[in-house]
Design a protein around this motif. Sequence first.
Motif, PDB file in Angstrom:
ATOM      1  N   ASP A 645     -21.152  11.207  -1.069  1.00  0.00           N
ATOM      2  CA  ASP A 645     -21.583   9.810  -1.012  1.00  0.00           C
ATOM      3  C   ASP A 645     -20.837   9.030   0.057  1.00  0.00           C
ATOM      4  O   ASP A 645     -21.328   8.018   0.568  1.00  0.00           O
ATOM      5  CB  ASP A 645     -21.364   9.161  -2.382  1.00  0.00           C
ATOM      6  N   SER A 646     -19.627   9.480   0.393  1.00  0.00           N
ATOM      7  CA  SER A 646     -18.863   8.775   1.414  1.00  0.00           C
ATOM      8  C   SER A 646     -19.513   8.869   2.786  1.00  0.00           C
ATOM      9  O   SER A 646     -19.206   8.081   3.680  1.00  0.00           O
ATOM     10  CB  SER A 646     -17.438   9.333   1.486  1.00  0.00           C
ATOM     11  N   MET A 647     -20.434   9.814   2.937  1.00  0.00           N
ATOM     12  CA  MET A 647     -21.123   9.983   4.224  1.00  0.00           C
ATOM     13  C   MET A 647     -22.494   9.326   4.223  1.00  0.00           C
ATOM     14  O   MET A 647     -23.256   9.466   5.160  1.00  0.00           O
ATOM     15  CB  MET A 647     -21.269  11.474   4.538  1.00  0.00           C
ATOM     16  N   MET A 648     -22.839   8.614   3.136  1.00  0.00           N
ATOM     17  CA  MET A 648     -24.169   8.019   3.028  1.00  0.00           C
ATOM     18  C   MET A 648     -24.088   6.504   3.046  1.00  0.00           C
ATOM     19  O   MET A 648     -23.072   5.912   2.685  1.00  0.00           O
ATOM     20  CB  MET A 648     -24.835   8.473   1.726  1.00  0.00           C
ATOM     21  N   LYS A 691     -13.084   8.399   4.990  1.00  0.00           N
ATOM     22  CA  LYS A 691     -12.249   9.397   4.316  1.00  0.00           C
ATOM     23  C   LYS A 691     -11.251   8.734   3.380  1.00  0.00           C
ATOM     24  O   LYS A 691     -10.982   9.226   2.276  1.00  0.00           O
ATOM     25  CB  LYS A 691     -11.516  10.244   5.368  1.00  0.00           C
ATOM     26  N   GLN A 692     -10.723   7.585   3.799  1.00  0.00           N
ATOM     27  CA  GLN A 692      -9.770   6.866   2.962  1.00  0.00           C
ATOM     28  C   GLN A 692     -10.441   6.353   1.685  1.00  0.00           C
ATOM     29  O   GLN A 692      -9.872   6.441   0.586  1.00  0.00           O
ATOM     30  CB  GLN A 692      -9.160   5.703   3.753  1.00  0.00           C
ATOM     31  N   MET A 693     -11.657   5.837   1.802  1.00  0.00           N
ATOM     32  CA  MET A 693     -12.400   5.370   0.627  1.00  0.00           C
ATOM     33  C   MET A 693     -12.684   6.523  -0.326  1.00  0.00           C
ATOM     34  O   MET A 693     -12.589   6.389  -1.553  1.00  0.00           O
ATOM     35  CB  MET A 693     -13.716   4.714   1.064  1.00  0.00           C
ATOM     36  N   GLU A 694     -13.038   7.667   0.251  1.00  0.00           N
ATOM     37  CA  GLU A 694     -13.296   8.846  -0.576  1.00  0.00           C
ATOM     38  C   GLU A 694     -12.049   9.257  -1.344  1.00  0.00           C
ATOM     39  O   GLU A 694     -12.098   9.497  -2.559  1.00  0.00           O
ATOM     40  CB  GLU A 694     -13.775   9.994   0.311  1.00  0.00           C
ATOM     41  N   ASN A 695     -10.914   9.305  -0.654  1.00  0.00           N
ATOM     42  CA  ASN A 695      -9.668   9.719  -1.308  1.00  0.00           C
ATOM     43  C   ASN A 695      -9.248   8.734  -2.390  1.00  0.00           C
ATOM     44  O   ASN A 695      -8.761   9.129  -3.461  1.00  0.00           O
ATOM     45  CB  ASN A 695      -8.555   9.865  -0.269  1.00  0.00           C
ATOM     46  N   ASP A 696      -9.438   7.421  -2.109  1.00  0.00           N
ATOM     47  CA  ASP A 696      -9.063   6.412  -3.102  1.00  0.00           C
ATOM     48  C   ASP A 696      -9.899   6.565  -4.383  1.00  0.00           C
ATOM     49  O   ASP A 696      -9.365   6.485  -5.499  1.00  0.00           O
ATOM     50  CB  ASP A 696      -9.258   5.011  -2.522  1.00  0.00           C
ATOM     51  N   GLU A 697     -11.209   6.808  -4.198  1.00  0.00           N
ATOM     52  CA  GLU A 697     -12.066   6.921  -5.380  1.00  0.00           C
ATOM     53  C   GLU A 697     -11.780   8.209  -6.143  1.00  0.00           C
ATOM     54  O   GLU A 697     -11.775   8.222  -7.382  1.00  0.00           O
ATOM     55  CB  GLU A 697     -13.542   6.857  -4.980  1.00  0.00           C
ATOM     56  N   LEU A 698     -11.526   9.303  -5.435  1.00  0.00           N
ATOM     57  CA  LEU A 698     -11.196  10.558  -6.109  1.00  0.00           C
ATOM     58  C   LEU A 698      -9.877  10.433  -6.861  1.00  0.00           C
ATOM     59  O   LEU A 698      -9.739  10.954  -7.986  1.00  0.00           O
ATOM     60  CB  LEU A 698     -11.115  11.693  -5.078  1.00  0.00           C
TER      61      LEU A 698
END
Length: 766
Positions: A645-648, A691-698
């Motif tokens: 989703d981070s790429m969409m 990538k930072q948003m993805e890591n924060d959500e994970l």
Amino acid sequence: MASPNDEDPSSNKGRMWAVHQEFDQPMDNDAGRLKNRYDNKVSALVLLQLAFQSLGVVYGDLGTSPLYVFYNTFPDEIKDPEEVIGALSLIIYSLTLIPLLKYVLIVCRANDNGQGGTFALYSLLCRHANIKTIPNQDRTDEELTTYRHCTFYEKSVAAKTKKWLEKNAFRKNALLILVLVGSCMVIGDGILTPAISVLSAVKGIKMEHSEISDDLVVIIAVAILVILFSVQYHGIDKFSWLFAPIVFLWFLLIGGIGIFNICKYDRNALKAFSPLYIYWYLKKGRGGGWTSLGGVILSITGTEALFADLSHFSVSAIQIAFTVVVFPSLLLAYTGQAAYLMKNKENVLDAFYLSIPETIYWPVLVVATCAAVVASQATISATFSLIKQALAVDCFPRVKVVHTSKKLQGQIYIPDINWVLMILCIAVTVGFKNQIQIGNASGAAVIIVMLVTTFLMVLVMLLVWRCHWILVLIFTSLSIVVEGTYFVAVLFKINQGGWVPLVIAASFFIIMSLWQYGSAKRYEFEMQSKVSMAWILGLGPSLGLVRVPGIGLMYTELAHGVPHIFAHFITNLPAIHSVVIFVCVKHLPVYTVPEEERFLVKRIGPRDFHMFRCVARYGYKDLHKRDDEFENKLFETLFAFVRLDSMMDYCSDSDAYSSCDQEQIEQPKDGHTDEISSVGEPASGSPVEAKQMENDELTLLRNCRDAGVVHILGNTVVLARKSSVLYKKLAINYGYSFLRKLCRENSMILNVPHESLLNVGQVIYV
């Protein structure tokens, strides 16, 4: 570096490679041929092994019919030996037309990836036409590897039939009612077959010991039935290795006894292979000849169980076992009994046991009793499979389903149904005490199932197989003529025991209909009362909503939108977990859903809401159980979705899902805002920010999972509106509510631990 193909043909290296290639090619071909021969040999051995094993599971009921067919065909006396030839001719051609031609060669090919029965046929039709009464399917469900359906030419017979079925809701309901009727009759046969098979086998004890009373015979039969139903809990797969040898030995014995009787008594019985004797028998017997068809039909009982128990064997194995072992043995057995009766017409009541040579009487009696138990197991297993399929399409109250085998997925045990079957089976055995009335009841159940199968097969041949209408007409005409004739004969015996399956089937039909009606109305309410997107966007601290650490799994039946119970929960308790996942457990009209395609995840609302939906899809062969594996797979799919989703830019909840192996996002086409559960967000400014948003959500998801997972279930009371008509009030307020109280709660079905369970009470009016 140049490849050998690029070498100069005149060079030695090139010539050496060419020679080597030409030299190796024959060796590769020989090895391939040897491997193919080995694979074919192994496949043939496996096929023969499956054919042998199918004898013990599929053909037990059909194989024990010689115990009581002539007894039920001539309950009074035989006036003319020629009558025996006429009845035998009916038996021969009934076995040929229905079990052999119709079921083994045609109907078995209409299986749903190896699954048989009326619900399997219904599932095939649901995939080729929009006829399911609870519309919880999605376009992406059709992309499953196990979801097979075809497109239709607009002017074809299949397309016209499809439009005719989909056009009217009454036709959809009528088709479902037809399926329920057939299924209820199979359940009725599952009660009657153990009673008549065991009672007929045990009666052989009285032949050698005439001082034994009928009551003692009934007591022995009841004891065997109690033992049979009691061992179901342990899993019949633990004993199934005995079934095939027992039934195979049984077929050898009855075939050998048949040959012995033909040679010893009267070879004129072979004249029954001429169909002219059928005409003579029915013409001469008149009313008596027609009513005796109710006994002749018992020669094909077990054919419906043959189709319902198809799941463990290939169609080829079923066909080999029937044509090589079952069919010839049954023909010899019935012909041998007829030859005996032509010389001993006064012994019709005990024809089977009296025709056995004295030297092997007791071994045959022991094998007959064991074969009767195996025959009973076939119908019991078929009933369990049918109930499991009914659960998958919301046509039966929630009951516990136990898988008794780790290797065989179809081996199941349903405790509640098992004890109900045992009680009813014992009641039938004690109540009637003889095979004649039980046989009349069994014949009525069998012929109705066959008629239902015929009507469903007509639709399968048109919609699924795309057969020419002439072939469909030939199949339908032959089936209706044969089965319709038997059905008319069974009507004459309604007052002689034929009412029993009707009462049993009517009881189960009422249960299934009430549950399906209530489930459909409840789903309609859920669809109409979904929470709007505007309400979701209005959630926040300004309304006093508190987000507490942890993950909340809220179970719902909706695959789209936010359920009404979520709004009810927030209104009464303005606190929700940091991460909310709406879990929808959905059953599809397929036999199974592969594990890698089971979970689909999508986002609901903005990214900072941390709300998701997970749809867990199951087929009617799959067993849903909320355990650690289920939860781990759910979170694995969720984490994979977050990375994707981070790429969409955005994800649409109305038309498309996203999973770890699927990347398909579309705009909603209907334009309704209440159907949209996700809001578009601008793409991240750079890959680093994404990538930072993805890591924060994970990281948030992992921390919340460590904080604890709470399972939120709705404890809903369903009532009819005050303005509803009387029949609806009776069905919902009394019938459906009573069944909900009797059946297992969602927490038990989903196996949710009580320490992490949160029930949300709600009253809805449908």
